[in-house]
Design an enzyme around this catalytic site. Structure first.
Site, PDB file in Angstrom:
ATOM      1  N   ASP A  42       0.901  -1.084   0.039  1.00  0.00           N
ATOM      2  CA  ASP A  42       0.170   0.264   0.015  1.00  0.00           C
ATOM      3  C   ASP A  42       1.043   1.251  -0.069  1.00  0.00           C
ATOM      4  OD1 ASP A  42      -2.987   1.018   0.404  1.00  0.00           O
ATOM      5  OD2 ASP A  42      -1.460   2.303   1.839  1.00  0.00           O
ATOM      6  N   GLU A  44       1.071   5.908   0.214  1.00  0.00           N
ATOM      7  CA  GLU A  44       0.394   6.919   0.287  1.00  0.00           C
ATOM      8  C   GLU A  44       1.179   7.804  -0.519  1.00  0.00           C
ATOM      9  OE1 GLU A  44      -2.146   7.378   2.041  1.00  0.00           O
ATOM     10  OE2 GLU A  44      -2.035   5.044   3.015  1.00  0.00           O
ATOM     11  N   HIS A 183      -5.079   5.122   6.391  1.00  0.00           N
ATOM     12  CA  HIS A 183      -4.684   5.988   5.513  1.00  0.00           C
ATOM     13  C   HIS A 183      -2.999   5.987   5.901  1.00  0.00           C
ATOM     14  CE1 HIS A 183      -7.734   7.218   2.870  1.00  0.00           C
ATOM     15  NE2 HIS A 183      -8.442   7.452   3.778  1.00  0.00           N
ATOM     16  N   ASP A 188      -2.590   0.102   6.380  1.00  0.00           N
ATOM     17  CA  ASP A 188      -3.624  -0.514   5.255  1.00  0.00           C
ATOM     18  C   ASP A 188      -3.139  -1.557   4.618  1.00  0.00           C
ATOM     19  OD1 ASP A 188      -4.742   2.034   5.605  1.00  0.00           O
ATOM     20  OD2 ASP A 188      -4.579   2.860   3.739  1.00  0.00           O
TER      21      ASP A 188
END
Length: 635
Positions: A42, A44, A183, A188
């Protein structure tokens, strides 16, 4: 003695000097899921697209046989400040990544961590797209990873009765994930691991036990579509329109493509996963192919066929007659109203607008700028009434009380008429001044709302003036190179495409054009008015404005009156940029699956789900915030 079977048996060397063979089972033919190592990743980021955004954090979890065997997490310096709304969403600030490594230093470690595994992500095109772009920018080769998208898999295995959507935040509690999405990349990724294992539990009853079967499940072709592949056998290559026709030869769906055969064949492949298309193909009995000279003719014929037949499986352009217009009425004290159609000579018309919300937004913007009356009755020149609250607020000159003469009111209404015709400055300038004043006062919500209304108004005025410039031309001829030494030709009269053809290489363009004009459609629309729908005329305008298009001949004058809306191009660009920043993760790309998953049962073909609109993919914030970007200097 058993005979060896090629590809289906393996030697047994337990007996010295004498190989023995055993028959392999079906399970031996694929890679068992329990033996596959997955890396759930994952990211960001600072925005929704790798073109203008960068990675700020990578989190990954390595799992095999249901057990976690490793984790990878690092912050990444994106090379620029992190926007405030991203910091609010993720909790990652510019200070936090100031001492973090750049992505070029992080990638080798991550790729080594993931080497030889299958990558898993929730909405894999987003995360893998950023990683591929980072590799390309850093000069690092991207390995040929196999991948699994848990969003796609969830849509195949879950129904709307179980979960309302396939966001990660919805699936994690549904599968009782030990970590909830926050987030932040590692949290995540951990939540996605539990979602992946929960989805794997759904695979057992379906007999899906190998990686190859899992890949086939996410890209399976509905057998009802596969059985109809023969319908595309006769479709030729080249630009044109295709029509799927039903049992009564009624049009079910109309589409267009630059390559008819390739496009039509795609409806019978795994690339087409829309449930309504599966339903449509199930009903289809034949496909009608209508070759066209070039892409403009194809797009125009598609619009006309959709408007004529209104096929049940087409969503757009079926009802051009439902477009809305803002009308300044033709009376002593005119007012604004939203109407269904434009009637020449019945006032000044602005539009069309796609829906009532846009039309009413434009009306509200005009009322913010001009003190036009908002009452709905027809005012008398002799019988006087009483003023309403708007007069006391300075929002109306109160012609109903005699406080404003017909001539004084006409000067106000003329500002709107002039804006629609050629000069919007008197209408738009007060709006932008008020937007700037509101922003200076810190009233950002009010400023953003007024700015968006002003943008709707400016776009409508620009659209109206562009259409009027083409409607006023009795005939013009456009040409574009066809890429093979010839020319694609279009004859347009009052905004309507009346003839199209291709002058192939070696043929006289002038001679071919003369024949084309003779066979062209004759328009019967009064001079100066559009002879086609607004959508068709806009297609012509876009084709005309493409690089490489040449104006071969024109009858009359092709021009727009000055000053026009050119001065507000920067304002519109600023509004569009602000909209992208308010919703950085907005991504309307299809995930390659149906919006409503099929209910898959062992031994039966999938059943189509209910028709529904595509759902968010789980990366978009639940609520869109407003941004004051650009409010201080809107023009």
């Amino acid at each position: 003695m058993a005979l060896p079977v090629h590809g289906a048996a393996a030697p047994d060397v337990s007996a010295p000097g004498r190989p023995r063979y055993h028959q392999a089972t079906i399970d031996d033919l694929g890679t068992a899921l329990a033996e596959v190592t997955f890396v759930v990743v994952d990211l960001e980021t600072t925005g929704g697209s790798p073109k203008d955004s960068a990675i700020t954090e990578i989190g990954a979890v390595k799992v095999r046989g249901g057990q976690v065997i490793g984790e990878f997490q690092t912050l990444v310096d994106p090379g620029h400040a992190i926007p405030p709304y991203i910091s609010v969403l993720t909790g990652i600030t510019t200070m936090m990544v100031a001492a973090a490594p750049r992505i070029a230093a992080v990638l080798p470690g991550f790729l080594e961590f993931a080497r030889g595994t299958v990558l898993v992500a929730h909405n894999a095109p987003f995360d893998l797209g950023f990683l591929r772009a980072a590799c390309e920018a850093s000069g690092v080769a991207w390995p040929a990873f196999a991948s699994v998208d848990t969003a796609v898999l969830a849509r195949r295995l879950l129904t709307r009765d179980e979960v309302p959507n396939c966001k990660l935040g919805t699936l994690a509690p549904f599968f009782s994930a030990r970590t909830q999405p926050t987030h932040r990349a590692l949290d995540d990724a951990r939540a996605t691991v539990d979602v992946l294992h929960g989805l794997f539990e759904r695979l057992g009853p379906l007999g899906v036990t190998s990686l190859e079967e899992l890949t086939g499940l996410t890209r399976q072709v509905d057998p009802r579509r596969r059985r109809k592949r023969h319908l595309a056998e006769h479709v030729p290559h080249g630009p044109g329109v295709y029509v799927f026709r039903g049992p009564g030869d009624e049009p079910l769906y109309v589409g267009t493509s630059g390559d008819l055969r390739t496009r039509v064949r795609s409806y019978f492949s795994a690339g087409e996963q829309r449930s309504r298309m599966t339903e449509m193909i199930t009903l289809a009995e034949r496909i009608e192919a209508l070759p066209c000279a070039h892409d403009l003719e194809a797009a125009v014929r598609e619009l006309r066929l959709i408007a004529q037949h209104k096929p049940r499986y087409n969503k757009r352009s079926r009802f051009p007659e439902r477009a809305l217009w803002v009308r300044l009425t033709d009376e002593p004290f005119p007012r604004l109203s939203v109407v269904r159609r434009e009637v020449p000579g019945a006032g000044t018309f602005l539009g069309p607008f796609p829906d009532r919300r846009a039309a009413e937004s434009a009306v509200a913007a005009v009322h913010e700028s001009l003190p036009l009356r908002q009452c709905t009755g027809r005012l008398s020149l002799t019988v006087l009434g009483s003023a309403c609250a708007l007069a006391g607020m300075g929002r109306c000159g109160a012609p109903c009380t005699g406080a404003q003469s017909r001539e004084e009111y006409a000067s106000v209404a003329e500002v709107f008429a002039a804006a629609v015709d050629h000069d919007p400055r008197g209408l738009i300038a007060p709006l932008l001044e008020r937007v700037e004043r509101l922003a200076t006062e810190g009233r950002y919500e009010d400023a953003a709302e007024l700015r968006d209304r002003a943008a709707v108004l400016v776009r409508a005025v620009r659209r109206r003036q562009r259409l009027a410039s083409l409607a006023a031309v009795p005939e013009l001829v456009l040409a574009r190179p066809d890429g093979e030494g010839g020319w694609q030709l279009s004859v347009v009269r009052n905004g309507r495409l009346v003839a199209a053809g291709v002058a192939v290489r070696g043929r006289s363009v002038r001679g071919y054009l003369a024949d084309l004009r003779v066979t062209a459609e004759t328009t019967t629309t009064p001079e100066g008015e559009l002879a086609a729908t607004v959508e068709e005329t806009e297609l012509v305008l876009r084709w005309m404005e493409k690089p490489g298009t040449r104006l071969v001949d024109v009858t009359g004058t092709l021009a727009s009156r000055t000053p026009g809306t050119g001065d507000y191009s920067g304002f519109l660009a600023l509004v569009e940029a602000g909209r992208a920043e308010r919703d950085p993760f907005a991504d309307n790309r299809a995930l390659g699956t149906r919006s409503q998953p099929d209910r898959v049962t062992p031994g039966r073909p999938p059943e189509p789900g209910r028709r529904s609109r595509p759902r968010p993919d789980g990366r978009t914030p639940g609520r869109r915030g407003r941004s004051a970007t650009g409010l201080a200097s809107p023009s």
